[in-house]
Scaffold this motif. Structure first.
Motif, PDB file in Angstrom:
ATOM      1  N   VAL A   1       1.031  -1.045   0.093  1.00 55.54           N
ATOM      2  CA  VAL A   1      -0.382  -0.223  -0.080  1.00 55.54           C
ATOM      3  C   VAL A   1       0.630   0.939  -0.356  1.00 55.54           C
ATOM      4  CG1 VAL A   1      -1.704   1.520   1.223  1.00 55.54           C
ATOM      5  CG2 VAL A   1      -1.507  -1.002   1.312  1.00 55.54           C
ATOM      6  N   LEU A   2       0.600   2.079  -0.592  1.00 57.24           N
ATOM      7  CA  LEU A   2       1.164   3.170  -1.577  1.00 57.24           C
ATOM      8  C   LEU A   2       0.271   4.750  -0.387  1.00 57.24           C
ATOM      9  CD1 LEU A   2       3.466   5.484  -1.119  1.00 57.24           C
ATOM     10  CD2 LEU A   2       2.943   5.779  -3.805  1.00 57.24           C
ATOM     11  N   ILE A   3       0.049   5.658   0.722  1.00 57.07           N
ATOM     12  CA  ILE A   3      -0.288   6.027   1.114  1.00 57.07           C
ATOM     13  C   ILE A   3      -0.054   7.732   0.699  1.00 57.07           C
ATOM     14  CG2 ILE A   3      -2.607   8.029   2.342  1.00 57.07           C
ATOM     15  CD1 ILE A   3      -2.843   4.881   2.255  1.00 57.07           C
ATOM     16  N   VAL A   4      -0.696   8.362  -1.114  1.00 60.21           N
ATOM     17  CA  VAL A   4      -0.425   9.456  -1.101  1.00 60.21           C
ATOM     18  C   VAL A   4      -1.893  10.530  -0.308  1.00 60.21           C
ATOM     19  CG1 VAL A   4      -0.314  11.445  -3.035  1.00 60.21           C
ATOM     20  CG2 VAL A   4       0.767   9.027  -2.885  1.00 60.21           C
ATOM     21  N   ASP A   5      -0.989  11.724   0.725  1.00 63.48           N
ATOM     22  CA  ASP A   5      -1.238  12.207   1.475  1.00 63.48           C
ATOM     23  C   ASP A   5      -1.318  13.943   1.211  1.00 63.48           C
ATOM     24  OD1 ASP A   5      -3.518  12.889   3.910  1.00 63.48           O
ATOM     25  OD2 ASP A   5      -2.187  13.574   3.869  1.00 63.48           O
ATOM     26  N   ASP A   6      -2.751  14.729   1.069  1.00 67.06           N
ATOM     27  CA  ASP A   6      -2.065  15.807   0.479  1.00 67.06           C
ATOM     28  C   ASP A   6      -2.538  16.620   1.951  1.00 67.06           C
ATOM     29  OD1 ASP A   6      -1.376  15.681  -1.899  1.00 67.06           O
ATOM     30  OD2 ASP A   6      -3.256  16.252  -2.923  1.00 67.06           O
ATOM     31  N   ASN A   7      -1.685  16.293   2.652  1.00 63.84           N
ATOM     32  CA  ASN A   7      -1.121  17.423   4.156  1.00 63.84           C
ATOM     33  C   ASN A   7      -2.253  17.422   4.831  1.00 63.84           C
ATOM     34  OD1 ASN A   7       0.293  18.203   6.615  1.00 63.84           O
ATOM     35  ND2 ASN A   7      -0.121  20.827   4.991  1.00 63.84           N
ATOM     36  N   SER A   8      -3.316  16.587   4.785  1.00 62.83           N
ATOM     37  CA  SER A   8      -4.740  16.333   5.373  1.00 62.83           C
ATOM     38  C   SER A   8      -4.826  16.668   6.751  1.00 62.83           C
ATOM     39  CB  SER A   8      -4.775  15.028   5.861  1.00 62.83           C
ATOM     40  OG  SER A   8      -5.317  14.351   4.771  1.00 62.83           O
ATOM     41  N   PRO A   9      -5.011  18.409   7.382  1.00 62.30           N
ATOM     42  CA  PRO A   9      -5.246  18.689   8.562  1.00 62.30           C
ATOM     43  C   PRO A   9      -5.828  18.011   9.726  1.00 62.30           C
ATOM     44  CG  PRO A   9      -7.156  19.655   6.842  1.00 62.30           C
ATOM     45  CD  PRO A   9      -6.236  18.551   6.590  1.00 62.30           C
ATOM     46  N   ASP A  10      -6.619  16.661   9.557  1.00 64.33           N
ATOM     47  CA  ASP A  10      -7.701  16.346  10.201  1.00 64.33           C
ATOM     48  C   ASP A  10      -6.519  14.523  10.517  1.00 64.33           C
ATOM     49  OD1 ASP A  10      -7.252  13.717   8.455  1.00 64.33           O
ATOM     50  OD2 ASP A  10      -9.262  13.380   8.115  1.00 64.33           O
ATOM     51  N   GLY A  11      -5.586  15.119  10.196  1.00 65.10           N
ATOM     52  CA  GLY A  11      -4.442  14.007  11.043  1.00 65.10           C
ATOM     53  C   GLY A  11      -4.193  12.979   9.973  1.00 65.10           C
ATOM     54  N   THR A  12      -4.629  12.501   8.675  1.00 62.42           N
ATOM     55  CA  THR A  12      -4.532  10.703   8.418  1.00 62.42           C
ATOM     56  C   THR A  12      -3.314  10.601   7.921  1.00 62.42           C
ATOM     57  OG1 THR A  12      -6.209  11.714   7.114  1.00 62.42           O
ATOM     58  CG2 THR A  12      -4.470   9.958   6.162  1.00 62.42           C
TER      59      THR A  12
ATOM     60  N   ARG B   1       2.509  15.464   0.467  1.00 61.67           N
ATOM     61  CA  ARG B   1       2.699  16.369  -0.534  1.00 61.67           C
ATOM     62  C   ARG B   1       2.400  17.292   0.517  1.00 61.67           C
ATOM     63  NH1 ARG B   1       0.252  15.149  -5.774  1.00 61.67           N
ATOM     64  NH2 ARG B   1      -1.929  15.586  -5.061  1.00 61.67           N
ATOM     65  N   ALA B   2       2.460  18.709  -0.342  1.00 66.09           N
ATOM     66  CA  ALA B   2       2.572  20.138   0.544  1.00 66.09           C
ATOM     67  C   ALA B   2       1.246  20.423   1.141  1.00 66.09           C
ATOM     68  CB  ALA B   2       2.950  20.781  -0.125  1.00 66.09           C
ATOM     69  N   GLY B   3      -0.090  20.020  -0.008  1.00 64.94           N
ATOM     70  CA  GLY B   3      -1.259  20.581   0.146  1.00 64.94           C
ATOM     71  C   GLY B   3      -1.900  19.998  -0.685  1.00 64.94           C
ATOM     72  N   LYS B   4      -3.198  20.013  -0.957  1.00 67.01           N
ATOM     73  CA  LYS B   4      -4.177  20.076  -1.504  1.00 67.01           C
ATOM     74  C   LYS B   4      -4.358  20.424  -3.315  1.00 67.01           C
ATOM     75  CE  LYS B   4      -8.881  18.489  -1.915  1.00 67.01           C
ATOM     76  NZ  LYS B   4     -10.621  19.236  -1.435  1.00 67.01           N
ATOM     77  N   GLN B   5      -3.392  19.141  -4.112  1.00 69.13           N
ATOM     78  CA  GLN B   5      -3.206  19.302  -5.100  1.00 69.13           C
ATOM     79  C   GLN B   5      -3.739  18.903  -6.196  1.00 69.13           C
ATOM     80  OE1 GLN B   5       0.897  19.019  -6.014  1.00 69.13           O
ATOM     81  NE2 GLN B   5       0.793  19.345  -3.178  1.00 69.13           N
ATOM     82  N   GLY B   6      -5.128  17.975  -6.049  1.00 72.53           N
ATOM     83  CA  GLY B   6      -6.044  17.578  -7.091  1.00 72.53           C
ATOM     84  C   GLY B   6      -5.025  15.684  -7.698  1.00 72.53           C
ATOM     85  N   LEU B   7      -6.420  15.158  -7.537  1.00 73.22           N
ATOM     86  CA  LEU B   7      -6.468  13.767  -7.576  1.00 73.22           C
ATOM     87  C   LEU B   7      -5.292  13.323  -8.601  1.00 73.22           C
ATOM     88  CD1 LEU B   7      -8.223  10.962  -6.552  1.00 73.22           C
ATOM     89  CD2 LEU B   7      -8.820  11.067  -8.425  1.00 73.22           C
ATOM     90  N   GLY B   8      -5.801  13.339 -10.238  1.00 77.67           N
ATOM     91  CA  GLY B   8      -4.628  13.361 -11.051  1.00 77.67           C
ATOM     92  C   GLY B   8      -3.347  13.246  -9.938  1.00 77.67           C
ATOM     93  N   THR B   9      -3.105  14.734  -9.829  1.00 74.93           N
ATOM     94  CA  THR B   9      -1.636  14.804  -9.547  1.00 74.93           C
ATOM     95  C   THR B   9      -1.453  14.025  -8.375  1.00 74.93           C
ATOM     96  OG1 THR B   9      -2.185  16.645  -7.927  1.00 74.93           O
ATOM     97  CG2 THR B   9      -1.864  17.019 -10.681  1.00 74.93           C
ATOM     98  N   ALA B  10      -1.755  14.031  -7.382  1.00 74.34           N
ATOM     99  CA  ALA B  10      -1.788  12.336  -7.389  1.00 74.34           C
ATOM    100  C   ALA B  10      -1.589  11.542  -7.275  1.00 74.34           C
ATOM    101  CB  ALA B  10      -2.552  12.244  -6.052  1.00 74.34           C
ATOM    102  N   TYR B  11      -2.267  10.516  -7.840  1.00 75.39           N
ATOM    103  CA  TYR B  11      -2.005   9.410  -9.037  1.00 75.39           C
ATOM    104  C   TYR B  11      -0.860   9.399  -9.363  1.00 75.39           C
ATOM    105  CZ  TYR B  11      -5.910   6.909  -7.628  1.00 75.39           C
ATOM    106  OH  TYR B  11      -7.003   6.401  -6.480  1.00 75.39           O
ATOM    107  N   ILE B  12      -0.375  10.492  -9.940  1.00 78.09           N
ATOM    108  CA  ILE B  12       0.573  10.577 -10.719  1.00 78.09           C
ATOM    109  C   ILE B  12       1.811  10.784 -10.363  1.00 78.09           C
ATOM    110  CG2 ILE B  12       2.213  12.129 -12.637  1.00 78.09           C
ATOM    111  CD1 ILE B  12       0.061  10.650 -14.119  1.00 78.09           C
ATOM    112  N   ALA B  13       2.132  11.338  -8.770  1.00 74.48           N
ATOM    113  CA  ALA B  13       3.120  10.709  -7.929  1.00 74.48           C
ATOM    114  C   ALA B  13       3.248   9.439  -7.206  1.00 74.48           C
ATOM    115  CB  ALA B  13       2.582  12.070  -6.758  1.00 74.48           C
ATOM    116  N   GLY B  14       2.073   9.064  -7.244  1.00 73.48           N
ATOM    117  CA  GLY B  14       1.886   7.411  -6.805  1.00 73.48           C
ATOM    118  C   GLY B  14       2.498   6.614  -7.510  1.00 73.48           C
ATOM    119  N   PHE B  15       2.288   6.810  -9.013  1.00 72.78           N
ATOM    120  CA  PHE B  15       2.633   5.806 -10.511  1.00 72.78           C
ATOM    121  C   PHE B  15       4.469   6.113 -10.784  1.00 72.78           C
ATOM    122  CE2 PHE B  15      -1.324   6.805 -13.055  1.00 72.78           C
ATOM    123  CZ  PHE B  15      -1.704   6.129 -12.072  1.00 72.78           C
ATOM    124  N   LYS B  16       4.865   7.665 -10.015  1.00 71.31           N
ATOM    125  CA  LYS B  16       6.201   7.434 -10.503  1.00 71.31           C
ATOM    126  C   LYS B  16       7.399   7.172  -9.273  1.00 71.31           C
ATOM    127  CE  LYS B  16       5.727  11.893 -13.336  1.00 71.31           C
ATOM    128  NZ  LYS B  16       6.608  13.375 -12.792  1.00 71.31           N
TER     129      LYS B  16
END
Length: 254
Positions: free
Chosen positions: A35-46, A66-81
């Protein structure tokens, strides 16, 4: 021991679901998945909860912050890489909220590993309409959006907007991930259409999609309209920018 298959789960404020979804994936016995979690700096402590799971399963659970909320697509691209750099053969997209049935992961992986597919899609619409607890308006929007995609693009995938997808490593290596344009709803369409235009085989695996019980949906009207106009742009590019869909390598068969 490291698996050959990685499940990428993007998160933003998923503390209600994150430990349970990771546990459900790790407990599968038919096939092992990391499992790889790609987290966009969730303020709830995820991310903190994910780190607790990493402490228990250091070889199988990972996090990309990641530093902040940047969109689903960019999260998956980062995860793919990340997945490609860590030599995974099968890379799977999945939501954190249990809307995608975890027990279908082995079937999605097998469709690519032994079933002849390059991309397998957990499909809500390949065998009727299999959606539970969605408002009627959202279900109709999703169903007709997929019909619209088929009409404009000529792609035969019945659930083009699906977010439960397995890719063979070769597919992601062949696609120029930095050229993927869309960040929201249209990202899923763009990835499938790109794979389709490059000649990769897409297979749909029927699933029952269940609307989230915990947490908040990230869907909004701007994401939908991105997809509406994005499909037209994809079709235009397929006619006038054919080099975008040229394969960089031939997929290696098992």
């Amino acid at each position: 021991m490291k698996s050959d298959s990685l499940v990428i789960i993007p998160t933003y404020n998923e503390k209600e679901n994150i430990k349970a979804i990771i546990t459900a994936v790790l407990e599968l016995t038919e096939h092992q998945f990391d499992v790889l979690i790609v987290d966009d700096n969730s303020p709830d402590g995820t991310a903190t909860l994910v780190e607790e799971m990493i402490a228990l399963h250091p070889e199988r659970v990972n996090i990309l912050k990641r530093a902040g909320k940047q969109g689903l697509g960019t999260a998956y691209i980062a995860g793919f890489k990340w997945a490609l750099s860590h030599d995974y053969d099968y890379i799977i997209e999945m939501d954190a909220d249990f809307s995608h049935p975890v027990n279908k992961l082995p079937e999605l992986q097998a469709a690519c590993a032994t079933g002849g597919a390059d991309v397998s899609v957990g499909s809500r619409y390949v065998s009727g309409v299999n959606v539970v607890n969605w408002p009627m308006g959202r279900m109709l929007m999703s169903y007709y959006a997929s019909a619209y995609v088929r009409l404009i693009t000529g792609m035969k995938v019945r659930d083009a907007t699906a977010g439960y997808v397995c890719y063979r490593r070769e597919v992601l290596l062949s696609i120029n991930l930095d050229a993927i344009e869309f960040k929201g709803y249209a990202f899923q369409i763009e990835m499938k259409f790109t794979a389709h235009r490059m000649g990769f085989k897409i297979k749909e695996v029927p699933i029952v999609f269940v609307n989230r019980v915990l947490g908040t949906s990230k869907m909004n009207s701007s994401i939908f309209f991105e997809a509406l106009w994005g499909v037209i742009k994809l079709r235009w590019d397929s006619i006038f920018n054919r080099s975008r869909f040229a394969r960089q390598l031939e997929p290696r068969r098992n």
